[in-house]
Design a protein around this motif. Structure first.
Motif, short mmCIF file in Angstrom:
data_model
loop_
_atom_site.label_atom_id
_atom_site.label_comp_id
_atom_site.label_asym_id
_atom_site.label_seq_id
_atom_site.Cartn_x
_atom_site.Cartn_y
_atom_site.Cartn_z
N SER A 43 11.31 25.05 23.02
CA SER A 43 11.31 23.85 23.85
C SER A 43 10.21 23.91 24.91
CB SER A 43 12.66 23.68 24.55
OG SER A 43 12.80 22.33 24.98
N ASP A 44 9.90 22.72 25.42
CA ASP A 44 9.00 22.60 26.58
C ASP A 44 7.73 23.43 26.39
OD1 ASP A 44 11.92 22.05 27.38
OD2 ASP A 44 10.76 21.11 28.99
N LEU A 45 7.09 23.22 25.26
CA LEU A 45 5.85 23.96 24.95
C LEU A 45 4.74 23.55 25.92
CD1 LEU A 45 6.07 23.58 21.07
CD2 LEU A 45 6.68 25.59 22.41
N GLY A 96 11.46 18.86 22.55
CA GLY A 96 10.70 17.96 23.42
C GLY A 96 9.85 18.60 24.50
N ASP A 97 9.11 17.72 25.21
CA ASP A 97 8.09 18.15 26.16
C ASP A 97 7.10 19.10 25.49
OD1 ASP A 97 9.00 16.52 28.13
OD2 ASP A 97 9.66 18.10 29.50
N ILE A 98 6.51 18.59 24.43
CA ILE A 98 5.54 19.40 23.69
C ILE A 98 4.18 19.37 24.37
CG2 ILE A 98 6.74 19.20 21.50
CD1 ILE A 98 4.76 17.00 20.72
N GLY A 132 9.89 14.54 24.52
CA GLY A 132 10.46 14.71 25.85
C GLY A 132 9.80 13.73 26.81
N ASN A 133 10.24 13.74 28.06
CA ASN A 133 9.71 12.78 29.03
C ASN A 133 8.22 13.01 29.32
OD1 ASN A 133 11.28 15.04 30.32
ND2 ASN A 133 10.06 14.38 32.09
N HIS A 134 7.71 14.23 29.08
CA HIS A 134 6.28 14.48 29.27
C HIS A 134 5.44 13.95 28.11
CE1 HIS A 134 5.71 17.20 32.84
NE2 HIS A 134 7.03 17.17 32.76
N ASP A 135 6.08 13.49 27.04
CA ASP A 135 5.33 13.11 25.84
C ASP A 135 5.05 11.62 25.75
OD1 ASP A 135 5.33 15.79 25.12
OD2 ASP A 135 7.32 15.61 24.22
N ALA A 145 18.43 16.88 21.43
CA ALA A 145 18.12 15.82 22.40
C ALA A 145 17.45 16.50 23.60
CB ALA A 145 19.39 15.10 22.84
N HIS A 146 16.42 15.90 24.15
CA HIS A 146 15.64 16.62 25.17
C HIS A 146 16.46 16.98 26.41
CE1 HIS A 146 12.28 18.06 27.43
NE2 HIS A 146 12.44 17.14 28.37
N GLN A 147 17.10 16.01 27.03
CA GLN A 147 17.83 16.29 28.28
C GLN A 147 19.22 16.87 27.99
OE1 GLN A 147 16.35 13.35 27.65
NE2 GLN A 147 15.02 12.78 29.35
N GLY A 176 16.11 21.05 26.05
CA GLY A 176 15.15 21.75 26.90
C GLY A 176 15.22 21.13 28.28
N HIS A 177 14.05 20.78 28.83
CA HIS A 177 13.91 19.98 30.06
C HIS A 177 13.98 20.81 31.34
CE1 HIS A 177 13.63 16.24 32.22
NE2 HIS A 177 14.81 16.36 32.79
N LEU A 178 14.93 21.74 31.44
CA LEU A 178 15.11 22.46 32.71
C LEU A 178 14.45 23.83 32.73
CD1 LEU A 178 18.82 21.46 33.37
CD2 LEU A 178 16.75 20.41 34.26
FE LIG Z 1 11.49 17.22 30.31
#
Ligand SMILES: [Fe+2]
Length: 261
Positions: A6-8, A37-39, A67-70, A146-148, A185-187
Motif C-alpha cells: 500500500s501507499d507506494l 491505493g495511493d500508488i 487512493g486519494n493521492h491518485d 478499499a483505500h481508507q 492503506g492510507h494511514l
Molecule cells: Fe491516502
C-alpha cells in the motif's frame, strides 16, 4: 499467499524498497499482489508510469485500486472532469476482481473528487459487492480492498474522519456471505482489528480490518517503518518491515495476535 502492498507513493519512492519487494516476490512467489491505493504522490503521469513498470516487473497477477493521492489535487479542471484518466490509462477500470487458487479479491474505489481524504461508499457499490460475495465459492478466502480503513482506534485519531460513513451498513450486508477481511492503506501504519467486535455485529466469526504501512515511500508517519503485509491461505496475516542495513523486508509479527477492538 498474497502480498498486500500500500501507499507506494511513486514520486517519493525509495529504490532500495522497490528492489527489496522485487527480490521478495522472486523468492516467495505470492499467488497475487494487492495494492490498496495511493500508488502516486501527486497523480502525475510519470508517477503512474513508474508504478506500472514496477508492478509489471513482479511478473505476478495484481489487483490495484486508487487512493486519494491518485487523483489531481491542484489541477481543478482535471479533478472535476477527468479525475481518474491517468490512473485508467495505466490500469484500466478502478474496480476489479482477482481470483487465485485460495483467494477471491474484490477492489472498491472509495475515492470521490469532492472529498480531500475521506472515503465514500455508495449503496450501489455495497449491493454489487454483496452479489459478488454470494456468487463465489465458500472455499476461498473472500477479501475486499478499499483505500481508507473502516475502523481506526487510538493509534491514529486523524484517520477517523476518513472512514467511509456507510461502513457499518456495508459490513452488515457483506458479513452474511463469508467476508474474511478488508485490506486498506492510507494511514501508513500496520494493524489488524476485528470489525465484528468493533461494530458490534454479533457474528460467529471475525472480519478483519487489515491496515498496511507504506511499502516504498520516504513519507513515513509517526516513525513507522516501511512495511507490507502477507496474507496466507490459512488466513494468517503477517507484517514484514524493511531492514535498511540488510536491504530486505523481514518478518516482524503476526498481526492477528495483536488484533483488538
Ligand atoms: Fe491516502
Amino acid at each position: 499467499m498474497i502480498l498486500h502492498l500500500s501507499d507506494l507513493h511513486f514520486g517519493t519512492e525509495k529504490q532500495e524498497c522497490v528492489q527489496a519487494i522485487q527480490a521478495f516476490c522472486r523468492e516467495h512467489r505470492p499467488e497475487a499482489v494487492v495494492v490498496s491505493g495511493d500508488i502516486t504522490q501527486r497523480a502525475r503521469w510519470y508517477q503512474f508510469h513508474a508504478c506500472k513498470q514496477f508492478l509489471d516487473s513482479l511478473q505476478l497477477p495484481y489487483l490495484i485500486i486508487p487512493g486519494n493521492h491518485d487523483i489531481p489535487l491542484y489541477n481543478v479542471w482535471k479533478r472535476i472532469f477527468h479525475p481518474f484518466s491517468y490512473y485508467q490509462a495505466h490500469f484500466g477500470q478502478t474496480e476489479n476482481l482477482l481470483e487465485t487458487e485460495h483467494f477471491y479479491v474484490i477492489g472498491i474505489n472509495t475515492i470521490r473528487r469532492r472529498h480531500h481524504t475521506r472515503g465514500a461508499l455508495s449503496l450501489e457499490q455495497i449491493q454489487k459487492i454483496d452479489q459478488k460475495l454470494q456468487a463465489v465459492s465458500s472455499q476461498k478466502l473472500k477479501i475486499i480492498v478499499a483505500h481508507q480503513p473502516f475502523y481506526v482506534t487510538h493509534y491514529d485519531r486523524r484517520g477517523i474522519k476518513d472512514c467511509p460513513r456507510l461502513a457499518k451498513i456495508a459490513l452488515e450486508a457483506w458479513a452474511k456471505h463469508g467476508l474474511y477481511a478488508l485490506l486498506h492503506g492510507h494511514l501508513h501504519h500496520a494493524a489488524v482489528y476485528d470489525l465484528n467486535k468493533a461494530f458490534g455485529l454479533e457474528l460467529a466469526q471475525p472480519i478483519y480490518d487489515v491496515h498496511a504501512g507504506t511499502a516504498t515511500s520516504y513519507r513515513l508517519h509517526q516513525g513507522q517503518p516501511n512495511s507490507f503485509n502477507v496474507i496466507h491461505s490459512n488466513g494468517t496475516i503477517e507484517e514484514y518491515v524493511f531492514n535498511s542495513v540488510k536491504g530486505c523486508f523481514e518478518f516482524k509479527q503476526d498481526l492477528m495476535n495483536k488484533s483488538s477492538k
